[in-house]
Design a protein around this motif. Structure first.
Motif, PDB file in Angstrom:
ATOM      1  N   GLY A 184      35.372  55.008  41.794  1.00  0.00           N
ATOM      2  CA  GLY A 184      36.609  55.028  41.253  1.00  0.00           C
ATOM      3  C   GLY A 184      36.643  55.418  39.777  1.00  0.00           C
ATOM      4  N   ASN A 185      37.932  55.677  39.054  1.00  0.00           N
ATOM      5  CA  ASN A 185      37.628  56.283  37.892  1.00  0.00           C
ATOM      6  C   ASN A 185      38.190  55.425  36.804  1.00  0.00           C
ATOM      7  OD1 ASN A 185      40.354  56.244  38.418  1.00  0.00           O
ATOM      8  ND2 ASN A 185      40.513  58.516  38.332  1.00  0.00           N
ATOM      9  N   THR A 186      38.216  53.874  37.229  1.00  0.00           N
ATOM     10  CA  THR A 186      38.679  52.970  36.217  1.00  0.00           C
ATOM     11  C   THR A 186      37.280  51.744  36.363  1.00  0.00           C
ATOM     12  OG1 THR A 186      40.094  51.552  37.656  1.00  0.00           O
ATOM     13  CG2 THR A 186      41.098  53.338  36.604  1.00  0.00           C
ATOM     14  N   LEU A 187      37.472  50.905  35.155  1.00  0.00           N
ATOM     15  CA  LEU A 187      36.409  49.990  35.230  1.00  0.00           C
ATOM     16  C   LEU A 187      36.603  48.752  36.348  1.00  0.00           C
ATOM     17  CD1 LEU A 187      33.749  49.582  33.810  1.00  0.00           C
ATOM     18  CD2 LEU A 187      35.103  48.188  32.180  1.00  0.00           C
ATOM     19  N   SER A 188      37.956  48.640  36.568  1.00  0.00           N
ATOM     20  CA  SER A 188      38.421  47.820  37.374  1.00  0.00           C
ATOM     21  C   SER A 188      37.892  48.218  38.738  1.00  0.00           C
ATOM     22  CB  SER A 188      39.805  47.499  37.500  1.00  0.00           C
ATOM     23  OG  SER A 188      40.266  46.769  36.044  1.00  0.00           O
ATOM     24  N   ALA A 189      38.302  49.404  39.064  1.00  0.00           N
ATOM     25  CA  ALA A 189      37.836  49.821  40.427  1.00  0.00           C
ATOM     26  C   ALA A 189      36.304  49.808  40.664  1.00  0.00           C
ATOM     27  CB  ALA A 189      38.436  51.362  40.613  1.00  0.00           C
ATOM     28  N   ILE A 190      35.546  50.266  39.597  1.00  0.00           N
ATOM     29  CA  ILE A 190      34.178  50.202  39.765  1.00  0.00           C
ATOM     30  C   ILE A 190      33.771  48.585  39.979  1.00  0.00           C
ATOM     31  CG2 ILE A 190      31.985  50.535  38.720  1.00  0.00           C
ATOM     32  CD1 ILE A 190      33.281  53.336  37.411  1.00  0.00           C
ATOM     33  N   ALA A 216      35.792  42.162  29.553  1.00  0.00           N
ATOM     34  CA  ALA A 216      36.893  41.410  30.149  1.00  0.00           C
ATOM     35  C   ALA A 216      37.721  42.006  31.374  1.00  0.00           C
ATOM     36  CB  ALA A 216      38.069  41.092  29.012  1.00  0.00           C
ATOM     37  N   GLU A 217      37.686  43.244  31.296  1.00  0.00           N
ATOM     38  CA  GLU A 217      38.675  44.040  32.583  1.00  0.00           C
ATOM     39  C   GLU A 217      37.481  43.689  33.743  1.00  0.00           C
ATOM     40  OE1 GLU A 217      40.088  48.608  33.910  1.00  0.00           O
ATOM     41  OE2 GLU A 217      39.124  47.977  31.721  1.00  0.00           O
ATOM     42  N   ALA A 218      36.134  43.911  33.640  1.00  0.00           N
ATOM     43  CA  ALA A 218      35.089  44.014  34.873  1.00  0.00           C
ATOM     44  C   ALA A 218      35.144  42.501  35.107  1.00  0.00           C
ATOM     45  CB  ALA A 218      33.992  44.483  34.444  1.00  0.00           C
ATOM     46  N   LEU A 219      34.969  41.627  34.357  1.00  0.00           N
ATOM     47  CA  LEU A 219      34.727  39.932  34.806  1.00  0.00           C
ATOM     48  C   LEU A 219      36.314  39.582  35.408  1.00  0.00           C
ATOM     49  CD1 LEU A 219      33.199  37.468  34.370  1.00  0.00           C
ATOM     50  CD2 LEU A 219      34.021  36.993  32.155  1.00  0.00           C
ATOM     51  N   ASP A 220      37.462  40.086  34.981  1.00  0.00           N
ATOM     52  CA  ASP A 220      38.484  39.747  35.633  1.00  0.00           C
ATOM     53  C   ASP A 220      38.366  39.781  37.152  1.00  0.00           C
ATOM     54  OD1 ASP A 220      39.647  38.476  33.276  1.00  0.00           O
ATOM     55  OD2 ASP A 220      41.095  40.140  33.268  1.00  0.00           O
TER      56      ASP A 220
END
Length: 424
Positions: free
Chosen positions: A173-179, A200-204
């Motif tokens: 995926g091309n977003t930090l959330s997807a990865i 914060a994005e990944a931790l969420d």
């Protein structure tokens, strides 16, 4: 009559590779069933995913467990010089005979079906682990987590998610959330997870998955803290404080990797020798490795030679931070990268610490980025750049022009492996 060696069988396995890689666990699960499910007979598993720091964290956990007298299996990828590096049985690299046996058994059980190289060799590792007594099994994911071939363990003893950043976007995926969602796919219901430093994005994303699975989290900055103070490593959690030597693995980023390893060892209730062992005894070649007394050093006798296999923007930042902390010396890079990587993102932080870059194509690597393209990317971030035909030629030229140089060979684990084969 002696059968074929591991190299021959590994070559045969490449021919089974699907034309298009679709990330799925179907092929792995089918082969494991044909092998009578060795993944169900492993010693307690510690499963590690993340973008950066997986290998170093695993190496420190292994060093800590072994210092406490535990026998440890370890699985990692890719290898640098020899495939055997991927599979460590109860502390020792797998022997040629043992590797040949499990590879051949997996090849025959697979019966010609399509399967990726990583998938079938992961099954071979599980087969070897299931047949050798040990106290723990350390598994490092190859790509992502949710659909990684290692993610077939129903109930590991512990999971770990190291820092997540952008890498392998075409698969994850091309977003930090997807990865982060893919990496968090290793979390299992009710199984504790150590979480390294995250945005914060990944931790969420990780916290949301953990909540769905009722998986307890031990999060950096919340449940445990680690930092350097007066030349010591300080680790603190609810059970108290550890005052330890700095990690023997070089680079300031190893502080956070040590923190994840110590959090894991504390959760496993290891005795005191494990903590000292984790920071003092870990060995991880090709990652900020200081080269001394090799054939490459002889090409530039006055130079200070280093080797690192990091290859994404986060690795470039970690490398730059380490170079900033070394004694002042003109730094010159010898760099080769794959054409699947964010070259500009990797090189941007290094532009502040390196006076030049000499680009090479990685020998024998089909997906190498051409030397001219790497050099162009370096110029694009403000570095003086040249090309050379080989690592040896690049080192010799830099050594002649700047006898006191610090020379860092970098950009790819495949290049690091090539260098380690050169120096034996």
């Amino acid at each position: 009559m002696r059968g074929p060696g591991s190299d021959v069988i590994l070559e045969r396995m490449m021919s089974l590779h699907p034309k298009v890689i679709d990330l799925t666990l179907d092929r792995v699960e089918a082969l494991l069933a044909a092998l009578d499910h060795p993944e169900r007979r492993l010693p307690p598993v510690i499963h590690i995913a993340g973008t950066n720091g997986k290998g170093s964290t695993q190496a420190m956990i292994r060093a800590g467990l072994e210092a406490a007298g535990r026998r440890v299996h370890a699985y990692t990828s890719p290898h640098l010089a020899r495939f055997h590096e991927r599979i460590r049985l109860a502390g020792d690299l797998i022997s040629e005979d043992a590797l040949t046996r499990v590879l051949d058994e997996c090849y025959r059980a697979n019966d010609g079906a399509e399967i990726t190289y990583f998938e079938i060799t992961t099954c071979a590792a599980f087969l070897a682990f299931a047949r050798t007594p040990a106290d723990y099994t350390l598994l490092e994911t190859g790509l992502g987590g949710r659909l990684d071939a290692t993610n077939v363990i129903d109930r590991p003893a512990l999971t770990i998610v190291t820092p997540v950043s952008m890498d392998h976007e075409s698969y994850l995926g091309n977003t930090l959330s997807a990865i982060a969602g893919e990496k968090a796919g290793i979390l299992k219901r009710g199984v504790p997870c150590i979480v390294g430093p995250q945005t914060a994005e990944a931790l969420d994303v990780i916290e949301a998955r953990a909540a769905r699975l009722s998986a307890p989290l031990l999060v950096h900055g919340q449940h445990w803290h680690v930092f350097e103070e007066r030349g010591r490593l300080v680790y603190e959690d609810e059970t108290g404080l550890l005052d330890l030597d700095l990690p023997n693995l070089p680079g300031p980023h190893q502080i956070q990797n040590a923190g994840m390893a110590l959090a894991a060892l504390r959760h496993l209730e290891m005795p005191e020798p494990a903590f000292d062992g984790a920071v003092r005894n870990a060995d991880w070649p090709g990652r900020l490795q200081h080269l001394r007394g090799t054939s490459l050093n002889a090409l530039a006798p006055g130079a200070d030679l280093w080797l690192d296999g990091g290859h994404n923007p986060a690795a470039g930042c970690a490398l730059a931070a380490h170079l900033h902390r070394l004694p002042q010396r003109p730094t010159h890079l010898v760099c080769g990268m794959l054409n699947t990587k964010d070259v500009r993102g990797y090189l941007t932080p290094l532009a502040d610490v390196a006076e030049s870059l000499t680009a090479i194509s990685i020998p024998g690597e089909q997906n190498t980025l051409g030397a001219e393209e790497t050099a162009a990317a370096a110029r694009g971030v403000g570095m003086a750049a040249h090309t050379a035909e080989s690592v040896e030629a690049a080192i010799e030229r830099i050594g002649c022009e700047v006898p006191s140089a610090r020379i860092l060979i970098c950009g790819s684990l495949y290049l690091a492996g090539h260098v380690l084969r050169i120096i034996g």
